[in-house]
Design an enzyme around this catalytic site. Structure first.
Site, mmCIF file in Angstrom:
data_model
loop_
_atom_site.group_PDB
_atom_site.id
_atom_site.type_symbol
_atom_site.label_atom_id
_atom_site.label_comp_id
_atom_site.label_asym_id
_atom_site.label_seq_id
_atom_site.Cartn_x
_atom_site.Cartn_y
_atom_site.Cartn_z
ATOM 1 N N ARG A 164 44.843 -11.670 54.224
ATOM 2 C CA ARG A 164 43.762 -12.612 54.569
ATOM 3 C C ARG A 164 43.324 -13.459 53.374
ATOM 4 O O ARG A 164 42.144 -13.793 53.243
ATOM 5 C CB ARG A 164 42.538 -11.885 55.151
ATOM 6 C CG ARG A 164 42.775 -11.364 56.555
ATOM 7 C CD ARG A 164 41.450 -10.973 57.218
ATOM 8 N NE ARG A 164 41.691 -10.254 58.453
ATOM 9 C CZ ARG A 164 41.745 -10.828 59.653
ATOM 10 N NH1 ARG A 164 41.551 -12.108 59.796
ATOM 11 N NH2 ARG A 164 41.991 -10.111 60.724
ATOM 12 N N ARG B 29 37.954 -16.691 56.060
ATOM 13 C CA ARG B 29 36.564 -17.137 56.123
ATOM 14 C C ARG B 29 35.835 -17.202 54.783
ATOM 15 O O ARG B 29 34.821 -17.872 54.679
ATOM 16 C CB ARG B 29 35.769 -16.206 57.063
ATOM 17 C CG ARG B 29 35.921 -16.588 58.521
ATOM 18 C CD ARG B 29 35.179 -15.597 59.400
ATOM 19 N NE ARG B 29 35.829 -14.281 59.386
ATOM 20 C CZ ARG B 29 35.322 -13.192 59.969
ATOM 21 N NH1 ARG B 29 34.158 -13.256 60.580
ATOM 22 N NH2 ARG B 29 35.969 -12.048 59.940
ATOM 23 N N ARG C 240 37.926 -24.388 60.451
ATOM 24 C CA ARG C 240 37.622 -23.499 61.585
ATOM 25 C C ARG C 240 36.456 -24.039 62.408
ATOM 26 O O ARG C 240 36.399 -23.838 63.637
ATOM 27 C CB ARG C 240 37.305 -22.102 61.045
ATOM 28 C CG ARG C 240 37.035 -21.025 62.083
ATOM 29 C CD ARG C 240 38.289 -20.654 62.853
ATOM 30 N NE ARG C 240 37.972 -19.669 63.902
ATOM 31 C CZ ARG C 240 37.491 -19.972 65.098
ATOM 32 N NH1 ARG C 240 37.274 -21.243 65.423
ATOM 33 N NH2 ARG C 240 37.232 -19.037 65.981
ATOM 34 N N ASP D 31 47.964 -15.112 63.967
ATOM 35 C CA ASP D 31 47.195 -13.933 64.355
ATOM 36 C C ASP D 31 48.135 -12.954 65.042
ATOM 37 O O ASP D 31 49.245 -13.327 65.439
ATOM 38 C CB ASP D 31 46.024 -14.331 65.269
ATOM 39 C CG ASP D 31 45.038 -13.185 65.435
ATOM 40 O OD1 ASP D 31 44.673 -12.558 64.429
ATOM 41 O OD2 ASP D 31 44.636 -12.905 66.579
ATOM 42 N N TYR E 299 45.935 -3.471 72.161
ATOM 43 C CA TYR E 299 45.189 -4.632 72.615
ATOM 44 C C TYR E 299 45.525 -4.968 74.055
ATOM 45 O O TYR E 299 44.645 -5.309 74.850
ATOM 46 C CB TYR E 299 45.428 -5.833 71.702
ATOM 47 C CG TYR E 299 44.102 -6.401 71.265
ATOM 48 C CD1 TYR E 299 43.573 -6.101 70.021
ATOM 49 C CD2 TYR E 299 43.329 -7.167 72.134
ATOM 50 C CE1 TYR E 299 42.332 -6.566 69.640
ATOM 51 C CE2 TYR E 299 42.083 -7.640 71.766
ATOM 52 C CZ TYR E 299 41.593 -7.342 70.521
ATOM 53 O OH TYR E 299 40.357 -7.798 70.166
#
Lengths: 374, 374
Positions: free
Chosen positions: A41, A45, A54, A90, A168
């Protein structure tokens, strides 16, 4: 990123000849002048550049638009002296090609609107070409590989491991107890096997396509296995499929990283499943883990990402500890043990990358001196 | 529960004489006719009786009203043949006595409105008597102990371990990365030490008061240590305080259970901190864990609570596996590796309890036969 990105040549940058980047050399346990470093990552962010993009685009748009994904991928390479880029994408979008309806719901994270609930749901899963489902990511890899060719910075492709994707697909959203997926695998072993095998097939195609698009290494993220599963469940419900996956990926001529978290208690079994490099989290000291994995494999990790939130002296001590435990042994790729956290000071990331390079250049120099004396 | 509950006598039911309950005997590694069994969260949302009460009262009301807490505690004892009751309470209410403002927010779980953010916040923590803060729980223990005395079913008192409480006090709510607490302990080691020591002091008082109120055993829940911390953080920021806690609890004449989750990779270190019994989760096979803990200690666990959601044949296989790995060795308390999940079929819980008793009565009988032959 204002300048246009050239398209990558169709030829693979590495593989046939001696690898030139420190990162790929370390994956192969070859000597390097300094320990290579990148951070999971590293595009994310905590960077203003990322947050700005974003704010204007949905998550799926960022992943699917090659130019945007390439731009995000390159942000940390421009900002820091990292030894590898990792393609911005992702774990879940490849599931869309299997017929699962994925949405990133603001505040809630990703949601699958038609999760797998019954064995019949496995039978209805579709097969599509990765070029169709993940064309944006594949094209982004081409763009980044072309852009970084002159800098000799490799780009890493990645995908979720079968269990993490199956969780998931069954839970439909983030989970605390993984009760649905763990009940499904216990109560429907046939359908579980079918699901995991379909995921392996999809992943082999997708990861191969990433290498063909210019990825110099491939990382498989089993981010949820250790959170959800004990050693016995891992052995029965995960290991056979991971072994098949890594065995198939072994025929692709780029190194493969087998990353998981929460698996320190049975890391030897995880490592046995395959991969050139074993990616480890921060739950045990890296020398203990490396010993249990075996020094015949490269290792990637294992700074606690929380250390990056601390003041520099505190952070430097924890970096020193990881480096001391690896002692310059070829095959260590410095990384965090899990993704960089939002709120991480950019200055700490920059300083970490430079510090790892400086400190390990010294270690390498000292070792060369020692070699000369010996 | 319609009939009134008698008050417990002030005298402690166990301790001076030979323990009579299978559960306490197993805590002391004494032989038992069958393996004792109870389940973490055996009183909880999966039971209609509990949900009916919960619908009418807030969480804090249930914890603080002795008659309600006692009623909930006794629900599973009435429904199943469990070998111990555990007092109905929660980990966080004792923090209220330290000046933290706790609220259970529907849907969000517990929230602390004035979390610890700076070192000064540790200095402002208050000290109050457990009888003042946790009087409801202490009185509930008296009620339950009196009610169960004739049945010879002991009641277990409990509290959160210092780290688990400190996490909540600092994070203010549930956390995924524990970034605040892990930054605090790294960056403010003095204040961290102060906080942990105050928690130890509070816990010793509170747990002692529970034993004095009639608890025949005490369990310390370090539910978050292994989720949040690697071995090195545990060693530096948790172990010294847990050692002090268990050492102080050792002067109380009831057995103490040291329970944690996610700590399989360093369970030996966790066990070294103390406790008569080590409570283990489901992440490694129980025989492996027992060997690493040492057979000189009792063990409690380690069925995966997800197994209780499966059909009986699947569940029975997993129970058999745990029992086979313990092989009737004195000092095994059968339990889940983490709390019973909401949605667990009541029938599975009943069948599990009876099955453990039946199967281990046979094992004990066989062993006695073997002893006779030898």
């Amino acid at each position: 990123m204002t300048k246009p990105i050239a398209r990558a040549s169709a030829t693979r940058p590495l593989g046939d000849s001696e690898p030139v980047s420190a990162f790929v050399r370390a994956c192969r346990r070859m000597t390097t002048d300094r320990t290579p470093v990148w951070l999971m990552r590293q595009a994310g962010r905590y960077m203003t550049e990322y947050r700005n993009l974003r704010a204007k685009h949905s998550m799926l748009d960022l992943v699917r638009t090659a130019e945007l994904a390439a731009e995000i991928t390159l942000q940390p390479v421009a900002a820091f002296d990292v030894d590898a880029a990792i393609i911005f994408s992702d774990l879940l979008p490849p599931l869309v090609g299997m017929g699962l309806k994925l949405e990133y719901v603001s505040g809630d994270g990703p949601v699958i609107h038609n999760p797998i609930e019954r064995p019949e749901d496995v039978a209805r899963l579709t097969v599509t070409s990765p070029h169709e489902t993940m064309g944006g990511t594949l094209r982004a890899i081409e763009l980044v590989a072309a852009e970084l060719q002159s800098k000799k910075v490799p780009v890493i492709g990645f995908a979720g491991a079968p269990f993490t994707l199956a969780s998931y697909a069954i839970e439909g959203r983030g989970s605390r107890n993984y009760a649905k997926v763990k009940s499904f695998m216990r109560c429907e072993p046939g359908a579980w096997s079918g699901l995991m095998n379909r995921l392996v097939d999809m992943l082999v195609d997708y990861l191969r396509a990433q290498a063909e698009s210019g990825a110099s290494a491939l990382q498989v993220f089993d981010s949820w296995a250790g959170q959800a599963l004990g050693a016995q469940d891992y052995e029965r419900f995960v290991a056979p499929y991971n072994q098949r996956l890594f065995s198939a990926l072994g025929t692709i001529d780029v190194p493969v990283i087998n990353f998981s978290t929460g698996t320190a208690a049975y890391i030897d079994r995880v490592a046995e499943c395959g991969g050139d490099v074993v990616g480890v989290d921060w739950r045990m000291p890296i020398d203990t883990l490396w010993e249990r994995i075996g020094h015949a494999r490269a290792i990637q990790g294992n700074l606690d990402p929380v250390a990056l939130l601390a003041s520099w002296p505190v952070l430097a001590r924890e970096i020193d500890d990881v480096l001391a435990r690896c002692a310059g042994r070829p095959g260590h790729i410095f990384n965090v043990g899990h993704g960089v956290l939002p709120g991480t000071p950019v200055g700490n990331v920059r300083r970490l990358v430079d510090y790892v390079h400086e400190r390990t250049s010294e270690i390498t120099k000292d070792q060369k001196k020692d070699d000369r004396c010996a």
